[in-house]
Write a protein that holds these residues in place. Sequence first.
Motif, PDB file in Angstrom:
ATOM      1  N   LEU A   6       2.853   8.763  -4.111  1.00 32.96           N
ATOM      2  CA  LEU A   6       1.755   8.746  -5.077  1.00 32.96           C
ATOM      3  C   LEU A   6       0.544   9.478  -4.504  1.00 32.96           C
ATOM      4  O   LEU A   6      -0.111  10.261  -5.194  1.00 32.96           O
ATOM      5  N   GLY A   7       0.269   9.261  -3.229  1.00 34.89           N
ATOM      6  CA  GLY A   7      -0.855   9.933  -2.586  1.00 34.89           C
ATOM      7  C   GLY A   7      -0.707  11.442  -2.614  1.00 34.89           C
ATOM      8  O   GLY A   7      -1.671  12.170  -2.855  1.00 34.89           O
ATOM      9  N   THR A  31     -15.330   5.389  -4.889  1.00 41.63           N
ATOM     10  CA  THR A  31     -15.894   6.171  -3.793  1.00 41.63           C
ATOM     11  C   THR A  31     -14.920   7.259  -3.353  1.00 41.63           C
ATOM     12  O   THR A  31     -13.713   7.155  -3.582  1.00 41.63           O
ATOM     13  N   ASP A  32     -15.466   8.267  -2.687  1.00 43.31           N
ATOM     14  CA  ASP A  32     -14.600   9.310  -2.143  1.00 43.31           C
ATOM     15  C   ASP A  32     -13.716   8.754  -1.030  1.00 43.31           C
ATOM     16  O   ASP A  32     -12.621   9.245  -0.790  1.00 43.31           O
ATOM     17  N   SER A  36      -9.659   9.199  -0.633  1.00 40.64           N
ATOM     18  CA  SER A  36      -9.073   9.604   0.644  1.00 40.64           C
ATOM     19  C   SER A  36      -7.963   8.652   1.062  1.00 40.64           C
ATOM     20  O   SER A  36      -6.879   9.080   1.481  1.00 40.64           O
ATOM     21  N   LYS A  37      -8.197   7.362   0.922  1.00 42.83           N
ATOM     22  CA  LYS A  37      -7.176   6.375   1.284  1.00 42.83           C
ATOM     23  C   LYS A  37      -5.952   6.496   0.393  1.00 42.83           C
ATOM     24  O   LYS A  37      -4.822   6.400   0.861  1.00 42.83           O
ATOM     25  N   ASP A  41      -2.018   7.476   1.391  1.00 43.92           N
ATOM     26  CA  ASP A  41      -1.104   6.351   1.139  1.00 43.92           C
ATOM     27  C   ASP A  41      -1.453   5.123   1.981  1.00 43.92           C
ATOM     28  O   ASP A  41      -0.579   4.458   2.526  1.00 43.92           O
ATOM     29  N   LEU A  42      -2.752   4.837   2.069  1.00 47.22           N
ATOM     30  CA  LEU A  42      -3.215   3.657   2.801  1.00 47.22           C
ATOM     31  C   LEU A  42      -3.604   2.530   1.849  1.00 47.22           C
ATOM     32  O   LEU A  42      -4.492   1.742   2.133  1.00 47.22           O
ATOM     33  N   ASN A  43      -2.926   2.445   0.720  1.00 49.26           N
ATOM     34  CA  ASN A  43      -3.238   1.439  -0.293  1.00 49.26           C
ATOM     35  C   ASN A  43      -2.885   0.049   0.193  1.00 49.26           C
ATOM     36  O   ASN A  43      -1.916  -0.161   0.897  1.00 49.26           O
TER      37      ASN A  43
END
Length: 45
Positions: A6-7, A31-32, A36-37, A41-43
Amino acid sequence: MKKQTLGMMIASLRKENGMTQLELAEKMGVTDKAVSKWERDLNRN
C-alpha cells in the motif's frame, strides 16, 4: 513478480501526480509525517 505494498502504491500515485508529501498531507488533512510513515509501510494496526 514483486508484491506492491500500500505504501508503494501511495508513493507511486503521489509522484505520478507531481505532488510532494506535504501537498498530499494538506489535501488529506494529515501531517506530512503521516504520509511518510504510510509510504514506508510503518502503519500501526
